[in-house]
Design an enzyme around this catalytic site. Structure first.
Site, PDB file in Angstrom:
ATOM      1  N   LYS A 271      16.874  33.208   1.858  1.00 34.76           N
ATOM      2  CA  LYS A 271      16.582  33.207   3.277  1.00 34.76           C
ATOM      3  C   LYS A 271      15.258  33.883   3.609  1.00 34.76           C
ATOM      4  O   LYS A 271      14.488  33.388   4.431  1.00 34.76           O
ATOM      5  CB  LYS A 271      17.770  33.883   3.961  1.00 34.76           C
ATOM      6  CG  LYS A 271      17.496  34.622   5.196  1.00 34.76           C
ATOM      7  CD  LYS A 271      18.675  35.483   5.505  1.00 34.76           C
ATOM      8  CE  LYS A 271      18.430  36.878   4.996  1.00 34.76           C
ATOM      9  NZ  LYS A 271      19.270  37.869   5.680  1.00 34.76           N
TER      10      LYS A 271
ATOM     11  N   ARG B  46      26.166  41.445  -3.031  1.00 32.84           N
ATOM     12  CA  ARG B  46      24.943  42.194  -3.345  1.00 32.84           C
ATOM     13  C   ARG B  46      24.646  42.129  -4.836  1.00 32.84           C
ATOM     14  O   ARG B  46      23.535  42.404  -5.264  1.00 32.84           O
ATOM     15  CB  ARG B  46      25.064  43.689  -2.969  1.00 32.84           C
ATOM     16  CG  ARG B  46      25.281  44.046  -1.500  1.00 32.84           C
ATOM     17  CD  ARG B  46      24.330  43.375  -0.596  1.00 32.84           C
ATOM     18  NE  ARG B  46      24.923  42.147  -0.083  1.00 32.84           N
ATOM     19  CZ  ARG B  46      24.222  41.137   0.414  1.00 32.84           C
ATOM     20  NH1 ARG B  46      22.916  41.190   0.472  1.00 32.84           N
ATOM     21  NH2 ARG B  46      24.816  40.035   0.846  1.00 32.84           N
TER      22      ARG B  46
END
Length: 721
Positions: free
Chosen positions: A31, A599
């Site tokens: 992103k 993560r």
DNA sequence: CTTAAATACTTTTTT
DNA sequence: AGTATTTAAG
């Protein structure tokens, strides 16, 4: 600019221009790359000048990185581009415009502490019972209403019952007090620009023209005022691009509304929706586990992440006796990862649900000399000694700041007690002027001669700096100020390690002011104060340090690490809460778990303790988090109690074995000596100033902590090798 | 008014 | 357990 290295959807997201765009970007789907390339594309291919672009990020750090990456892509100066958090963008606008709303442009920003203190004052003035109206909880209520854009008039009209009625009055008085102090709280920072736009449409038009293209990152975590802000700005050109992931919405407790992203198309009119579903970050196993959890939530936008990455290692479940055992096992894991898998400490992160969990882990890391960095907890700029100095600086910039005034009027002690302060307050109210104004001419005050003299001196001090603050730089002012109030002596005379510590924190503050000035020559004191009020924990994080990072899952949003160790997977702790969950709360906890898992790039460890101490009480039995049961068994590696040692057998424990301790009398230290301190653990002496028991020792402790201690007070144990 | 002792409070996550 | 705030003694 080359965009051939982007995949099909990413390319589409970059090249699509005109009309509202919603990009659903799953975790690790590239992103940030899309956003930076899109901005570069707007400038280079569409020909939009950088100053016409507004990009909103979630942290200041992310803003800086984004700017740098765009600069690199375009190879041109993009400093005129507006990139920042909602709060910092708003603050910048208000710094220029807020006089139109009856505030002074040199307003200060109140953090939660300040605003709580102000509310407390309001409650006292209204003579309400502080048991019924607990300042902290009232502040929470007021903040919640402000986030929902409910003003006190509306609240007052719709109030049912005594509590709500009084609440609306407190809210009103609080709001007036803020204005009287020429201060804004965090919520005002978002609300005042909206007020400006609606009362002065020409200012809205100005910013609509300035920000021709608006981009928003982490859109799933925007609240109502933030929505209104971007909606207003983009309503003219309708060129807006938002990026987010409803599965990662974790801030509803502070007013974020996931419907902002789910209803984007209805709110902004016909728009394009692009989904980025290929994950480049994590292994198959990690992704499948994350999916297995989050897909249990209802009302998600339809999408599923996939990856071409390898399956990878199973996720390890670590069972522990209590939180001390957990800390100990975490250290074993870290050593194992570093010795056998050849990972450096900075590739490892320890995540937890609450900041309080960090203490046990921190103690163990320190004891075992594993370098670490903690994000969050008591933040540097919220330490008492720092806030005290900042209060002086704030009062210099903004003499109306009553909260800062109260904080320092008797610090360091100058003989002004509670009664004197109350007299100042009431006279100021009577004369409708600032506290500082009252004491600049203390003759009319009903206090003793000694107090009058002392007050006059204080006011002269502040005024002296006020007259020069625009001419002198921030570091000079602070240095002079510290000398004038003789703070160094104040702390040194206390002759305690704590006081030493506080003074060294003040010195660090001075350093950060110097750093700030070096960055931009035209930054003045007021700019510095604004920056520190809006700093995030993450902003102070030094990724480059070769140290294990500890932080809450909330802080970890947007980050990635090869190895994630998640601690405290127990019912009541994660998911957090009592016996009854609202379904919505549980779903947010589940998203939080999803964020934590995603993560990780390579390896995940999940630990849970069978008993845990809370509030320093005895260990209470716990049960495993339901999230552990929501993972597919075949992807898990159960590590039974006491088996962590066997994860890999070549683990070398010798390094931390017992070094004989010899109590030392204070004057026999020399440079290079290994020592142990009760609080900071083991360290090495780097420098010695002076001699004998009064010598000042500079000591490097683990966890990148460096301290200056006085030999006779530090109570050090010398370690003989 | 200052200092020391007692007691209350903390643990949700953050701009 | 550790810290902050309130109360009591000097």
């Amino acid at each position: 600019m080359n965009i051939d290295n982007l995949n099909k959807q990413q390319k589409e997201a970059v090249e699509l221009v005109g009309g509202p765009i919603l990009i659903f970007a799953g975790a690790g789907s590239g992103k940030t790359r899309v956003l930076t390339h899109k901005i570069a594309y707007l400038v280079q291919e569409i020909g939009l000048p950088p100053e016409n672009i507004l990009a909103v990020t979630f942290t200041n750090k992310a803003a800086d990185e984004m700017k740098q990456r765009v600069q690199k892509l375009l190879n041109m100066d993009v400093s005129s581009m507006s990139v920042g958090t909602f709060h910092s963008i708003s603050a910048r606008i208000l710094r220029r415009e807020i006089h139109a709303l009856g505030y002074d442009n040199n307003f200060v920003i109140y953090d939660q502490d300040d605003s709580k203190a102000l509310i407390k004052g309001v409650i006292r003035d209204m003579e309400l019972d502080e048991k019924t109206f607990v300042p902290k909880s009232i502040q929470g209520h007021v903040s919640k209403y402000k986030n929902q854009m409910v003003d006190y008039e509306y609240l007052n009209k719709t109030a049912t019952g005594y509590f709500d009625e009084k609440l609306s009055e407190i809210y009103m008085h609080y709001q007036r007090a803020l204005q009287g102090n020429n201060a804004l709280d965090f919520d005002d920072l978002l609300l005042k620009p909206l007020e400006l736009f609606s009362e002065h449409p020409s200012r809205l038009e100005f910013y609509q023209e300035k920000f021709k293209y608006v981009l928003v990152d982490e859109y799933q975590d925007t609240n109502r005022p933030q929505f209104e802000f971007v909606h207003a700005l983009s309503s003219k050109h309708r060129d807006i691009c938002v990026v987010g992931d409803d599965d990662q919405s974790i801030y509803s407790w502070r007013g974020a509304d996931v419907n902002n992203i789910l209803n984007f198309s209805e709110s902004f009119g016909d728009s394009n929706v692009i989904k980025l579903e290929q994950n480049y970050r994590s292994t198959q196993f990690i992704l499948d586990c994350a999916w297995s959890v989050v897909s249990r939530n209802s009302s998600r936008a339809e999408k599923k992440l996939w990856t071409e990455n390898e399956k990878g290692e199973k996720l390890s479940i670590i069972e522990c006796r209590d939180e001390r055992d957990e800390s100990w096992k975490i250290i074993k894991i870290i050593r194992n990862e570093s010795l056998n898998s050849n990972r450096s400490f900075d590739q490892i992160v320890i995540l937890y649900r609450t900041n309080a969990q960090s203490r046990a882990i921190e103690d163990a890391l320190r004891r075992e000399a594993v370098p670490y960095q903690i994000i969050g907890g008591t933040k540097f700029y919220e330490r008492k000694e720092i806030k005290d100095v900042l209060a002086y600086l704030r009062l210099i910039v903004n003499p109306n700041d009553g909260i800062s005034f109260d904080r320092i009027i008797n610090f360091p002690a100058r003989g002004i007690g509670k009664t004197s302060v109350e007299k100042i307050h009431s006279l100021a109210k009577e004369k409708d002027c600032s506290y500082l104004n009252v004491i600049s001419n203390p003759e009319g005050l009903d206090v003793g001669q000694k107090q009058k003299k002392s007050l006059k001196e204080f006011s002269d001090l502040i005024l002296k700096f006020k007259n020069s603050y625009e001419k002198l730089d921030a570091a000079t002012i602070t240095t002079d100020l510290l000398l004038d109030i003789n703070l160094k002596n104040y702390y040194e005379n206390q002759n305690t390690v704590e006081a030493q510590d506080r003074w060294s924190n003040v010195e660090e503050l001075l350093n950060s002011i110097v750093d700030f000035q070096d960055l931009k020559a035209d930054n003045n004191l007021s700019d510095f104060l604004e920056e520190v009020s809006l700093l995030t924990d993450i902003d102070r994080w030094n990724e480059a340090d070769k140290a294990v990072t500890l932080m809450t899952i909330h802080s970890a949003k947007g980050l990635e690490f090869p190895v994630v160790i998640m601690a405290g997977l127990e019912e009541g702790l994660f998911p957090l809460g009592g016996s009854s969950y609202e379904l919505e709360d549980l779903e947010e906890e589940r998203r939080l778990f999803y964020v934590a898992l995603t993560r990780a790039e390579k390896k995940v460890y999940l630990s849970h303790a069978n008993a845990r101490r809370r509030f320093g009480g005895p260990p209470m039995p716990t049960i495993q988090s339901r999230f552990l049961h929501e993972l597919p068994l075949e992807m898990l590696d159960q590590v039974e109690n006491n088996q962590v040692n066997k994860i890999k057998s070549s683990f070398n424990e010798e390094k931390i074995s017992i070094v004989p301790k010899i109590k030392s009398t204070a004057n026999e230290f020399s440079i290079g000596d290994q020592i142990e301190h009760k609080l900071f653990g083991r360290g090495k002496i780097l420098a010695i100033e002076g001699n004998g028991s009064a010598a000042k020792l500079t000591i490097q402790f683990s966890g990148n902590i460096r301290k200056k201690l006085i030999a006779k007070y530090a109570n050090l144990t010398q370690l003989k090798t």
